[in-house]
Design a protein around this motif. Structure first.
Motif, PDB file in Angstrom:
ATOM      1  N   ARG A 184       0.868  -1.184   0.000  1.00 23.76           N
ATOM      2  CA  ARG A 184       0.000   0.000   0.000  1.00 23.76           C
ATOM      3  C   ARG A 184       0.896   1.223   0.000  1.00 23.76           C
ATOM      4  NH1 ARG A 184      -1.323   3.589   4.073  1.00 23.76           N
ATOM      5  NH2 ARG A 184      -3.215   4.791   3.680  1.00 23.76           N
ATOM      6  N   PHE A 185       0.769   2.028  -1.028  1.00 19.85           N
ATOM      7  CA  PHE A 185       1.554   3.255  -1.139  1.00 19.85           C
ATOM      8  C   PHE A 185       0.591   4.424  -1.214  1.00 19.85           C
ATOM      9  CE2 PHE A 185       4.091  -0.123  -3.194  1.00 19.85           C
ATOM     10  CZ  PHE A 185       5.112  -0.183  -2.264  1.00 19.85           C
ATOM     11  N   ALA A 186       0.646   5.323  -0.214  1.00 19.29           N
ATOM     12  CA  ALA A 186      -0.305   6.431  -0.113  1.00 19.29           C
ATOM     13  C   ALA A 186       0.416   7.769  -0.159  1.00 19.29           C
ATOM     14  CB  ALA A 186      -1.103   6.329   1.184  1.00 19.29           C
ATOM     15  N   SER A 187      -0.090   8.650  -1.006  1.00 17.54           N
ATOM     16  CA  SER A 187       0.360  10.046  -1.066  1.00 17.54           C
ATOM     17  C   SER A 187      -0.810  10.892  -0.571  1.00 17.54           C
ATOM     18  CB  SER A 187       0.729  10.443  -2.493  1.00 17.54           C
ATOM     19  OG  SER A 187       1.812   9.656  -2.933  1.00 17.54           O
ATOM     20  N   ILE A 188      -0.551  11.746   0.415  1.00 15.14           N
ATOM     21  CA  ILE A 188      -1.638  12.454   1.101  1.00 15.14           C
ATOM     22  C   ILE A 188      -1.252  13.909   1.345  1.00 15.14           C
ATOM     23  CG2 ILE A 188      -3.137  12.480   3.140  1.00 15.14           C
ATOM     24  CD1 ILE A 188      -2.293   9.496   3.553  1.00 15.14           C
ATOM     25  N   ASP A 189      -2.211  14.808   1.095  1.00 11.93           N
ATOM     26  CA  ASP A 189      -2.057  16.233   1.398  1.00 11.93           C
ATOM     27  C   ASP A 189      -3.183  16.664   2.319  1.00 11.93           C
ATOM     28  OD1 ASP A 189       0.186  16.842  -0.391  1.00 11.93           O
ATOM     29  OD2 ASP A 189      -1.244  16.394  -1.986  1.00 11.93           O
ATOM     30  N   ASP A 190      -2.872  17.499   3.291  1.00  5.41           N
ATOM     31  CA  ASP A 190      -3.854  18.012   4.243  1.00  5.41           C
ATOM     32  C   ASP A 190      -4.165  19.472   3.947  1.00  5.41           C
ATOM     33  OD1 ASP A 190      -3.747  15.602   5.778  1.00  5.41           O
ATOM     34  OD2 ASP A 190      -1.885  16.312   6.673  1.00  5.41           O
ATOM     35  N   VAL A 191      -5.458  19.810   4.012  1.00  7.79           N
ATOM     36  CA  VAL A 191      -5.907  21.175   3.789  1.00  7.79           C
ATOM     37  C   VAL A 191      -6.720  21.597   5.013  1.00  7.79           C
ATOM     38  CG1 VAL A 191      -7.323  22.670   2.326  1.00  7.79           C
ATOM     39  CG2 VAL A 191      -6.034  20.782   1.304  1.00  7.79           C
ATOM     40  N   PRO A 192      -6.335  22.682   5.685  1.00  3.79           N
ATOM     41  CA  PRO A 192      -7.153  23.157   6.807  1.00  3.79           C
ATOM     42  C   PRO A 192      -8.524  23.610   6.300  1.00  3.79           C
ATOM     43  CG  PRO A 192      -5.014  24.269   6.769  1.00  3.79           C
ATOM     44  CD  PRO A 192      -5.135  23.492   5.489  1.00  3.79           C
ATOM     45  N   ILE A 193      -9.572  23.263   7.029  1.00  7.77           N
ATOM     46  CA  ILE A 193     -10.931  23.694   6.703  1.00  7.77           C
ATOM     47  C   ILE A 193     -11.593  24.181   7.986  1.00  7.77           C
ATOM     48  CG2 ILE A 193     -11.211  22.139   4.716  1.00  7.77           C
ATOM     49  CD1 ILE A 193     -12.884  20.287   6.549  1.00  7.77           C
ATOM     50  N   ARG A 194     -12.684  24.902   7.830  1.00 10.51           N
ATOM     51  CA  ARG A 194     -13.502  25.285   8.983  1.00 10.51           C
ATOM     52  C   ARG A 194     -14.555  24.196   9.183  1.00 10.51           C
ATOM     53  NH1 ARG A 194     -12.730  30.513   6.499  1.00 10.51           N
ATOM     54  NH2 ARG A 194     -11.470  31.760   7.932  1.00 10.51           N
ATOM     55  N   GLN A 195     -15.037  24.068  10.388  1.00  9.57           N
ATOM     56  CA  GLN A 195     -15.997  23.014  10.680  1.00  9.57           C
ATOM     57  C   GLN A 195     -17.214  23.091   9.758  1.00  9.57           C
ATOM     58  OE1 GLN A 195     -17.184  22.599  14.768  1.00  9.57           O
ATOM     59  NE2 GLN A 195     -18.279  20.715  14.351  1.00  9.57           N
ATOM     60  N   HIS A 196     -17.683  24.293   9.451  1.00  8.78           N
ATOM     61  CA  HIS A 196     -18.866  24.408   8.592  1.00  8.78           C
ATOM     62  C   HIS A 196     -18.589  24.034   7.128  1.00  8.78           C
ATOM     63  CE1 HIS A 196     -17.112  28.409   7.782  1.00  8.78           C
ATOM     64  NE2 HIS A 196     -17.754  28.312   6.621  1.00  8.78           N
ATOM     65  N   GLU A 197     -17.313  23.855   6.767  1.00  5.43           N
ATOM     66  CA  GLU A 197     -16.946  23.450   5.401  1.00  5.43           C
ATOM     67  C   GLU A 197     -16.885  21.927   5.236  1.00  5.43           C
ATOM     68  OE1 GLU A 197     -14.095  27.004   3.865  1.00  5.43           O
ATOM     69  OE2 GLU A 197     -13.252  25.719   5.443  1.00  5.43           O
ATOM     70  N   ARG A 198     -17.147  21.205   6.296  1.00  8.66           N
ATOM     71  CA  ARG A 198     -17.094  19.744   6.224  1.00  8.66           C
ATOM     72  C   ARG A 198     -18.092  19.218   5.208  1.00  8.66           C
ATOM     73  NH1 ARG A 198     -18.143  17.115  11.516  1.00  8.66           N
ATOM     74  NH2 ARG A 198     -17.406  15.303  10.379  1.00  8.66           N
ATOM     75  N   ARG A 199     -17.682  18.166   4.491  1.00  8.77           N
ATOM     76  CA  ARG A 199     -18.534  17.503   3.508  1.00  8.77           C
ATOM     77  C   ARG A 199     -18.829  16.057   3.886  1.00  8.77           C
ATOM     78  NH1 ARG A 199     -14.735  19.032  -1.518  1.00  8.77           N
ATOM     79  NH2 ARG A 199     -14.947  21.281  -1.401  1.00  8.77           N
ATOM     80  N   LEU A 200     -18.013  15.480   4.719  1.00  5.51           N
ATOM     81  CA  LEU A 200     -18.094  14.044   5.009  1.00  5.51           C
ATOM     82  C   LEU A 200     -18.611  13.809   6.425  1.00  5.51           C
ATOM     83  CD1 LEU A 200     -14.626  13.029   3.502  1.00  5.51           C
ATOM     84  CD2 LEU A 200     -16.845  13.167   2.357  1.00  5.51           C
ATOM     85  N   THR A 201     -19.790  14.319   6.711  1.00  7.86           N
ATOM     86  CA  THR A 201     -20.311  14.266   8.071  1.00  7.86           C
ATOM     87  C   THR A 201     -21.118  13.022   8.384  1.00  7.86           C
ATOM     88  OG1 THR A 201     -22.227  15.574   7.414  1.00  7.86           O
ATOM     89  CG2 THR A 201     -20.336  16.768   8.318  1.00  7.86           C
ATOM     90  N   ALA A 202     -21.529  12.281   7.355  1.00  6.19           N
ATOM     91  CA  ALA A 202     -22.334  11.083   7.587  1.00  6.19           C
ATOM     92  C   ALA A 202     -21.820   9.948   6.723  1.00  6.19           C
ATOM     93  CB  ALA A 202     -23.793  11.367   7.265  1.00  6.19           C
ATOM     94  N   PRO A 203     -22.085   8.719   7.124  1.00  5.41           N
ATOM     95  CA  PRO A 203     -21.672   7.587   6.287  1.00  5.41           C
ATOM     96  C   PRO A 203     -22.316   7.697   4.904  1.00  5.41           C
ATOM     97  CG  PRO A 203     -22.519   6.832   8.397  1.00  5.41           C
ATOM     98  CD  PRO A 203     -22.793   8.295   8.326  1.00  5.41           C
ATOM     99  N   PRO A 204     -21.664   7.157   3.884  1.00  3.57           N
ATOM    100  CA  PRO A 204     -22.252   7.209   2.538  1.00  3.57           C
ATOM    101  C   PRO A 204     -23.545   6.402   2.485  1.00  3.57           C
ATOM    102  CG  PRO A 204     -20.389   5.729   2.575  1.00  3.57           C
ATOM    103  CD  PRO A 204     -20.423   6.410   3.918  1.00  3.57           C
ATOM    104  N   SER A 205     -24.473   6.851   1.664  1.00  2.00           N
ATOM    105  CA  SER A 205     -25.733   6.121   1.518  1.00  2.00           C
ATOM    106  C   SER A 205     -25.555   4.931   0.577  1.00  2.00           C
ATOM    107  CB  SER A 205     -26.824   7.045   0.992  1.00  2.00           C
ATOM    108  OG  SER A 205     -26.423   7.620  -0.226  1.00  2.00           O
ATOM    109  N   VAL A 206     -24.555   4.997  -0.290  1.00  2.00           N
ATOM    110  CA  VAL A 206     -24.236   3.919  -1.209  1.00  2.00           C
ATOM    111  C   VAL A 206     -22.795   3.503  -0.931  1.00  2.00           C
ATOM    112  CG1 VAL A 206     -23.966   3.275  -3.624  1.00  2.00           C
ATOM    113  CG2 VAL A 206     -25.787   4.864  -2.947  1.00  2.00           C
ATOM    114  N   PRO A 207     -22.516   2.214  -0.711  1.00  2.00           N
ATOM    115  CA  PRO A 207     -21.132   1.813  -0.447  1.00  2.00           C
ATOM    116  C   PRO A 207     -20.178   2.348  -1.513  1.00  2.00           C
ATOM    117  CG  PRO A 207     -22.619  -0.048  -0.168  1.00  2.00           C
ATOM    118  CD  PRO A 207     -23.425   1.089  -0.759  1.00  2.00           C
ATOM    119  N   GLY A 208     -19.085   2.962  -1.028  1.00  2.69           N
ATOM    120  CA  GLY A 208     -18.050   3.469  -1.932  1.00  2.69           C
ATOM    121  C   GLY A 208     -18.378   4.819  -2.532  1.00  2.69           C
ATOM    122  N   ALA A 209     -19.539   5.396  -2.193  1.00  2.00           N
ATOM    123  CA  ALA A 209     -19.920   6.694  -2.766  1.00  2.00           C
ATOM    124  C   ALA A 209     -19.107   7.821  -2.182  1.00  2.00           C
ATOM    125  CB  ALA A 209     -21.403   6.948  -2.546  1.00  2.00           C
TER     126      ALA A 209
END
Length: 147
Positions: free
Chosen positions: A122-147
């Motif tokens: 497993r080889f992972a390249s990752i970048d972090d971007v600071p966000i504000r709490q209200h900018e979150r997009r991933l607040t709930a589990p996906p409704s479709v697996p892998g979505a």
């Protein structure tokens, strides 16, 4: 002792590659280091950012430390490409640190599997971007697996 097979097994089809990606997303969202580590061979090789690991014990310790730092972790993975015994994914995850600062981490992973369906590289390249709490997009589990 041989390791227990982890279907789906290579060579991958579009359907089985997507199944593997969905299973990985679900496991990582559990934030259970022992559960996640069971998807990797005993001698699995990793690169995660600038960290190089070998074997399940190192992977488990790394994940324990990761999820102590990356609080309220939520991940989405997307199948990018597959062939034979390899899968490439792109992903995004969100988390906050102990001081309450939120981040969105983006990246790509290249996976290589053993014949028994366990991931051997497993080889992972990752970048972090600071966000504000209200900018979150991933607040709930996906409704479709892998979505």
């Amino acid at each position: 002792m041989p390791e227990t097979p982890r279907p789906p097994l290579p060579p991958f089809t579009a359907e089985t590659a997507l199944e593997k990606v969905c299973a990985a997303e679900a496991a990582w969202n559990s934030r259970d280091p022992e559960r996640v580590a069971l998807a990797y061979t005993e001698d699995s090789e990793w690169r995660d950012r600038d960290v190089f690991l070998t074997g399940r014990a190192e992977i488990t310790a790394f994940l324990r430390d990761k999820w102590r730092r990356e609080l309220d972790y939520r991940l989405r993975k997307e199948l990018w490409a597959y062939t034979g015994d390899r899968i490439a994914v792109r992903f995004a995850y969100e988390w906050h640190d102990a001081a309450g600062r939120w981040f969105r981490s983006y990246g790509n992973e290249n996976w290589e599997f053993a014949a028994n369906g366990l991931m051997r590289r497993r080889f992972a390249s990752i970048d972090d971007v600071p966000i504000r709490q209200h900018e979150r997009r991933l607040t709930a589990p996906p409704s479709v697996p892998g979505a």
